[in-house]
Motif scaffolding. Structure first.
Motif, PDB file in Angstrom:
ATOM      1  N   GLU A 106       0.817  -1.216   0.000  1.00 56.87           N
ATOM      2  CA  GLU A 106       0.000   0.000   0.000  1.00 56.87           C
ATOM      3  C   GLU A 106       0.852   1.268   0.000  1.00 56.87           C
ATOM      4  N   THR A 107       1.956   1.259   0.749  1.00 53.74           N
ATOM      5  CA  THR A 107       2.826   2.428   0.799  1.00 53.74           C
ATOM      6  C   THR A 107       3.453   2.698  -0.560  1.00 53.74           C
ATOM      7  N   GLU A 108       3.945   1.659  -1.180  1.00 48.35           N
ATOM      8  CA  GLU A 108       4.579   1.799  -2.497  1.00 48.35           C
ATOM      9  C   GLU A 108       3.565   2.214  -3.556  1.00 48.35           C
ATOM     10  N   LEU A 109       2.354   1.680  -3.464  1.00 41.58           N
ATOM     11  CA  LEU A 109       1.300   2.049  -4.405  1.00 41.58           C
ATOM     12  C   LEU A 109       0.979   3.535  -4.292  1.00 41.58           C
ATOM     13  N   ALA A 110       0.898   4.044  -3.073  1.00 48.76           N
ATOM     14  CA  ALA A 110       0.595   5.458  -2.860  1.00 48.76           C
ATOM     15  C   ALA A 110       1.711   6.351  -3.411  1.00 48.76           C
ATOM     16  N   LEU A 111       2.953   5.952  -3.223  1.00 46.04           N
ATOM     17  CA  LEU A 111       4.068   6.750  -3.722  1.00 46.04           C
ATOM     18  C   LEU A 111       4.074   6.794  -5.245  1.00 46.04           C
ATOM     19  N   LEU A 112       3.780   5.679  -5.880  1.00 44.11           N
ATOM     20  CA  LEU A 112       3.833   5.602  -7.340  1.00 44.11           C
ATOM     21  C   LEU A 112       2.663   6.308  -8.018  1.00 44.11           C
ATOM     22  N   THR A 113       1.535   6.439  -7.311  1.00 43.05           N
ATOM     23  CA  THR A 113       0.331   6.970  -7.955  1.00 43.05           C
ATOM     24  C   THR A 113      -0.199   8.262  -7.343  1.00 43.05           C
ATOM     25  N   GLY A 114       0.221   8.573  -6.113  1.00 45.60           N
ATOM     26  CA  GLY A 114      -0.334   9.721  -5.416  1.00 45.60           C
ATOM     27  C   GLY A 114      -1.711   9.474  -4.843  1.00 45.60           C
ATOM     28  N   VAL A 115      -2.172   8.230  -4.881  1.00 44.51           N
ATOM     29  CA  VAL A 115      -3.499   7.862  -4.386  1.00 44.51           C
ATOM     30  C   VAL A 115      -3.349   7.043  -3.107  1.00 44.51           C
ATOM     31  N   LEU A 174      -8.114   1.604  -4.367  1.00 41.98           N
ATOM     32  CA  LEU A 174      -7.243   0.598  -4.961  1.00 41.98           C
ATOM     33  C   LEU A 174      -7.433   0.536  -6.475  1.00 41.98           C
ATOM     34  N   LYS A 175      -8.688   0.553  -6.912  1.00 43.92           N
ATOM     35  CA  LYS A 175      -8.959   0.503  -8.346  1.00 43.92           C
ATOM     36  C   LYS A 175      -8.437   1.745  -9.057  1.00 43.92           C
ATOM     37  N   GLU A 176      -8.629   2.904  -8.440  1.00 45.64           N
ATOM     38  CA  GLU A 176      -8.153   4.144  -9.049  1.00 45.64           C
ATOM     39  C   GLU A 176      -6.635   4.135  -9.211  1.00 45.64           C
ATOM     40  N   ALA A 177      -5.929   3.700  -8.165  1.00 42.26           N
ATOM     41  CA  ALA A 177      -4.475   3.662  -8.220  1.00 42.26           C
ATOM     42  C   ALA A 177      -3.986   2.672  -9.281  1.00 42.26           C
ATOM     43  N   CYS A 178      -4.593   1.509  -9.324  1.00 46.44           N
ATOM     44  CA  CYS A 178      -4.189   0.502 -10.300  1.00 46.44           C
ATOM     45  C   CYS A 178      -4.481   0.957 -11.731  1.00 46.44           C
ATOM     46  N   GLN A 179      -5.606   1.639 -11.932  1.00 42.19           N
ATOM     47  CA  GLN A 179      -5.929   2.154 -13.256  1.00 42.19           C
ATOM     48  C   GLN A 179      -4.876   3.146 -13.735  1.00 42.19           C
ATOM     49  N   LEU A 210      -1.733   3.090 -12.972  1.00 41.74           N
ATOM     50  CA  LEU A 210      -0.544   2.330 -13.351  1.00 41.74           C
ATOM     51  C   LEU A 210      -0.737   1.628 -14.693  1.00 41.74           C
ATOM     52  N   LEU A 211      -1.918   1.091 -14.919  1.00 41.12           N
ATOM     53  CA  LEU A 211      -2.181   0.460 -16.219  1.00 41.12           C
ATOM     54  C   LEU A 211      -2.141   1.498 -17.345  1.00 41.12           C
ATOM     55  N   ALA A 212      -2.563   2.714 -17.046  1.00 43.02           N
ATOM     56  CA  ALA A 212      -2.502   3.776 -18.047  1.00 43.02           C
ATOM     57  C   ALA A 212      -1.061   4.119 -18.411  1.00 43.02           C
ATOM     58  N   LYS A 213      -0.130   3.860 -17.495  1.00 42.38           N
ATOM     59  CA  LYS A 213       1.289   4.084 -17.760  1.00 42.38           C
ATOM     60  C   LYS A 213       1.936   2.924 -18.514  1.00 42.38           C
ATOM     61  N   GLY A 214       1.199   1.809 -18.687  1.00 36.71           N
ATOM     62  CA  GLY A 214       1.704   0.687 -19.456  1.00 36.71           C
ATOM     63  C   GLY A 214       1.902  -0.597 -18.692  1.00 36.71           C
ATOM     64  N   VAL A 215       1.784  -0.560 -17.352  1.00 36.53           N
ATOM     65  CA  VAL A 215       1.880  -1.796 -16.567  1.00 36.53           C
ATOM     66  C   VAL A 215       0.743  -2.724 -16.974  1.00 36.53           C
ATOM     67  N   GLN A 216       1.048  -4.007 -17.164  1.00 32.24           N
ATOM     68  CA  GLN A 216       0.011  -4.943 -17.623  1.00 32.24           C
ATOM     69  C   GLN A 216      -0.855  -5.479 -16.485  1.00 32.24           C
ATOM     70  N   GLY A 217      -0.281  -5.618 -15.310  1.00 35.53           N
ATOM     71  CA  GLY A 217      -1.036  -6.127 -14.178  1.00 35.53           C
ATOM     72  C   GLY A 217      -0.440  -5.645 -12.872  1.00 35.53           C
ATOM     73  N   VAL A 218      -1.302  -5.334 -11.889  1.00 39.21           N
ATOM     74  CA  VAL A 218      -0.848  -4.858 -10.583  1.00 39.21           C
ATOM     75  C   VAL A 218      -1.339  -5.830  -9.515  1.00 39.21           C
ATOM     76  N   VAL A 219      -0.425  -6.242  -8.641  1.00 40.55           N
ATOM     77  CA  VAL A 219      -0.749  -7.141  -7.531  1.00 40.55           C
ATOM     78  C   VAL A 219      -0.346  -6.407  -6.259  1.00 40.55           C
ATOM     79  N   VAL A 220      -1.343  -5.947  -5.489  1.00 33.71           N
ATOM     80  CA  VAL A 220      -1.091  -5.139  -4.299  1.00 33.71           C
ATOM     81  C   VAL A 220      -1.169  -6.019  -3.060  1.00 33.71           C
ATOM     82  N   THR A 221      -0.074  -6.119  -2.327  1.00 37.95           N
ATOM     83  CA  THR A 221      -0.069  -6.915  -1.102  1.00 37.95           C
ATOM     84  C   THR A 221      -0.582  -6.054   0.056  1.00 37.95           C
ATOM     85  N   LEU A 222      -1.547  -6.603   0.814  1.00 35.18           N
ATOM     86  CA  LEU A 222      -2.240  -5.856   1.860  1.00 35.18           C
ATOM     87  C   LEU A 222      -2.045  -6.470   3.238  1.00 35.18           C
ATOM     88  N   GLY A 223      -0.958  -7.226   3.419  1.00 33.87           N
ATOM     89  CA  GLY A 223      -0.694  -7.841   4.711  1.00 33.87           C
ATOM     90  C   GLY A 223      -1.758  -8.858   5.076  1.00 33.87           C
TER      91      GLY A 223
END
Length: 297
Positions: free
Chosen positions: A183-192, A200-205, A207-220
């Protein structure tokens, strides 16, 4: 047997058991201490090799007894080491681990920052034949960027664990097949700040808009959220008694790479990786021996 090439860090872990994580200005007695092997790259490589992948490693250790020990440890765990060089002092991680299994880590990069572009040039053929290039961020970012360019040119899938958290360029992200932030890394990379399903969906979207094919977010303990252009959802974490969380995320990434290399669906691969990570938190240290029943078919 899947083939995985890891470019990453190799550390000696200096592990201190403490009743709680120390605060600024405080002196605290450790209840025990020991030396183990670590580094996010080495942890992920050892996990993958134990799960019957053919694992090659690009990295660096010191010209010291820690370096000799680290190399022998990787070889004993069936990680192939011809692309690891020895220079300077071996990297270290100073780790506090509480009785509840939580940890705090200080990294001393050492030889991990001596990996060179020439080493990557020497593994071009290995990159071409690998199923997955597995990366983390405990080595210079320039090395990560060059490795992704070589893998992209070779048509090799790229899995990036963006830890420790730091900003990444769009040019790098657009080459990533699977990105595995917490979650911390996701927030840094997306500002969300992804505090709920919508976030979570907004942040992943983004990243996909930047070209990442799939995002797997670990939530402990809350499990894992995954997102691709085709599917998204949660995979629950396995509930186990926690002894030490050190290396759990690395075990997850190593196992995920193996399962995906063997053709499992993303959901099934995440479930398998969750099981491996759950086993690891019941053990001590970042590279515990994995029980044979956890082997990926």
């Amino acid at each position: 047997m899947p083939k995985i090439l890891v470019v990453g860090s190799i550390n000696v872990d200096l592990i201190y058991r403490v009743p709680y994580i120390i605060t600024p200005g405080e002196t605290l007695h450790s209840t025990s201490c020991h030396i183990g092997m670590g580094g996010k790259g080495a942890n992920q490589a050892v996990t993958a090799a134990q799960l019957q992948a053919e694992v090659y490693f690009v990295g660096a250790v010191g010209e010291d007894h820690y370096g000799d020990y680290a190399l022998q440890n990787l070889r004993d765990r069936n990680v192939k080491t011809p692309f690891i060089k020895q220079e300077g002092a071996t990297g270290q991680a100073i780790i506090q681990v509480t009785d509840q299994g939580e940890n705090a880590i200080i990294l001393v990069p050492g030889a991990n920052y001596h990996i060179t572009a020439q080493q990557l040039d020497e593994v071009c053929d290995c990159i071409k034949t690998a199923d997955i290039l597995l990366l983390q961020l405990e080595v210079p970012l320039a090395i990560i960027e060059q490795a992704t360019k070589l893998a992209t040119a070779a048509g090799t899938k790229i899995m990036l664990n963006p830890a420790p958290a730091q900003p990444l360029s769009d040019a790098l992200l657009q080459q990533v097949t699977i990105l595995t932030p917490n979650e911390t890394e996701l927030a840094l990379l997306t500002g969300v700040k992804a505090q709920d399903d919508k976030g979570l969906k907004e942040a992943c979207q983004l990243l996909l808009a930047k070209g990442v094919q799939g995002v797997v977010v670990t939530l402990g303990s809350r499990g894992v959220f995954y997102y691709t252009n085709k599917r998204n959802g949660y995979v629950a974490a396995k509930k186990v008694p926690v002894k030490d969380t050190t290396g759990a995320g690395d075990a997850f990434n190593g196992a995920l790479a193996v399962a995906l290399s063997k053709g499992q669906s993303l959901e099934d691969a995440i479930s398998y990786a969750n099981e491996i990570a759950a086993y690891v938190v019941t053990q001590s240290g970042a590279q515990p021996d994995l029980a044979i029943h956890l082997t990926c078919n």
